[in-house]
Write an enzyme that holds these catalytic residues in place. Structure first.
Site, short mmCIF file in Angstrom:
data_model
loop_
_atom_site.label_atom_id
_atom_site.label_comp_id
_atom_site.label_asym_id
_atom_site.label_seq_id
_atom_site.Cartn_x
_atom_site.Cartn_y
_atom_site.Cartn_z
N GLU A 1 -1.62 -5.60 -3.55
CA GLU A 1 -0.69 -4.81 -2.73
C GLU A 1 0.42 -5.70 -2.18
O GLU A 1 1.60 -5.31 -2.17
CB GLU A 1 -1.45 -4.13 -1.60
CG GLU A 1 -2.38 -3.02 -2.05
CD GLU A 1 -3.26 -2.48 -0.94
OE1 GLU A 1 -3.72 -1.33 -1.07
OE2 GLU A 1 -3.50 -3.20 0.05
N ASP B 1 0.84 -1.20 0.00
CA ASP B 1 0.00 0.00 0.00
C ASP B 1 0.88 1.25 0.00
O ASP B 1 0.62 2.22 -0.75
CB ASP B 1 -0.92 -0.03 1.22
CG ASP B 1 -1.76 1.23 1.34
OD1 ASP B 1 -2.63 1.45 0.48
OD2 ASP B 1 -1.55 2.00 2.29
#
Length: 226
Positions: free
Chosen positions: A112, A40
């Site tokens: 991610e 992220d």
């Protein structure tokens, strides 16, 4: 096979593909949530730098909205499917039965984690992963980015708050509120100063915060402030 799934260290790839629901049924495995956290952060940086370079005329607010559109749950889930990550995810039986291979939250989270694992596999050299990640960003039509960025509820709320209520941006208090390992539920409260302006629930922190922002915007509209 997509390059994002080609690793020197196959253990890293397996780790990135492993969801908590799989670990619950297979003790001894490691879930991918720490990698998700790192991924992220990497995607936030890469998308921000990408927009900064691509649009030298663009202001901070517009770049912030567009960055959110490039890395939101829906878009990352699409990237995951395009890369062939969907049916490679290691999910528990319950998650599979609930349609986990098509679940946007699981897909985006795994994407991610894969980005983080690929970064680690490339000896933490961000320049080795930048061209590959930017291929995904390049694949998103400009019109879609503009349309999504214009309706981003969190950014819209921040603009309203800082223009009419408080110079500081809203803050979000988000926590897991239950649900199954493969189907969690989060609840978020958005605060302006010390006052709660909205609440929301979702299957991810991002979704819960988005709902909280939407709730706050609706209440502000009802009060005639927007």
């Amino acid at each position: 096979m997509h390059k994002l799934l080609t690793f020197q260290n196959e253990g890293l790839l397996r780790h990135a593909l492993t969801h908590r629901s799989y670990v619950n049924e297979n003790p001894g495995e490691m879930h991918n949530e720490r990698l998700e956290f790192l991924g992220d952060a990497l995607l936030t940086f890469l998308s921000g730098e990408y927009l900064y370079r691509q649009h030298p005329e663009m202001g901070e607010d517009e770049m912030t909205r567009r960055r959110s559109a490039l890395v939101d749950e829906r878009q990352l889930a699409k990237f995951a499917t395009e890369a062939g990550i969907d049916f490679r995810m290691r999910l528990g039986k319950g998650a599979i039965q609930d349609g986990g291979f098509q679940n946007p939250n699981l897909l985006s989270s795994t994407f991610e984690a894969i980005v983080a694992a690929y970064y680690l596999d490339c000896d933490r050299d961000i320049e080795k992963i930048r061209p590959l990640i930017e291929q995904f960003f390049d694949s998103v039509p400009e019109g879609i980015v503009v349309a999504r960025s214009s309706v981003d509820s969190k950014n819209r709320l921040q603009e309203v708050v800082q223009a009419t209520i408080n110079s500081s941006p809203p803050k979000y208090l988000t926590e897991k509120a239950g649900g199954m390992a493969h189907k969690p539920e989060f609840i978020s409260k958005v605060l302006v100063g010390d006052k709660v302006y909205g609440e929301g629930k979702g299957s991810s922190k991002k979704d819960a915060e988005k709902r909280a922002a939407e709730d706050a915007l609706a209440k502000l509209k009802k009060r005639g402030l927007i």
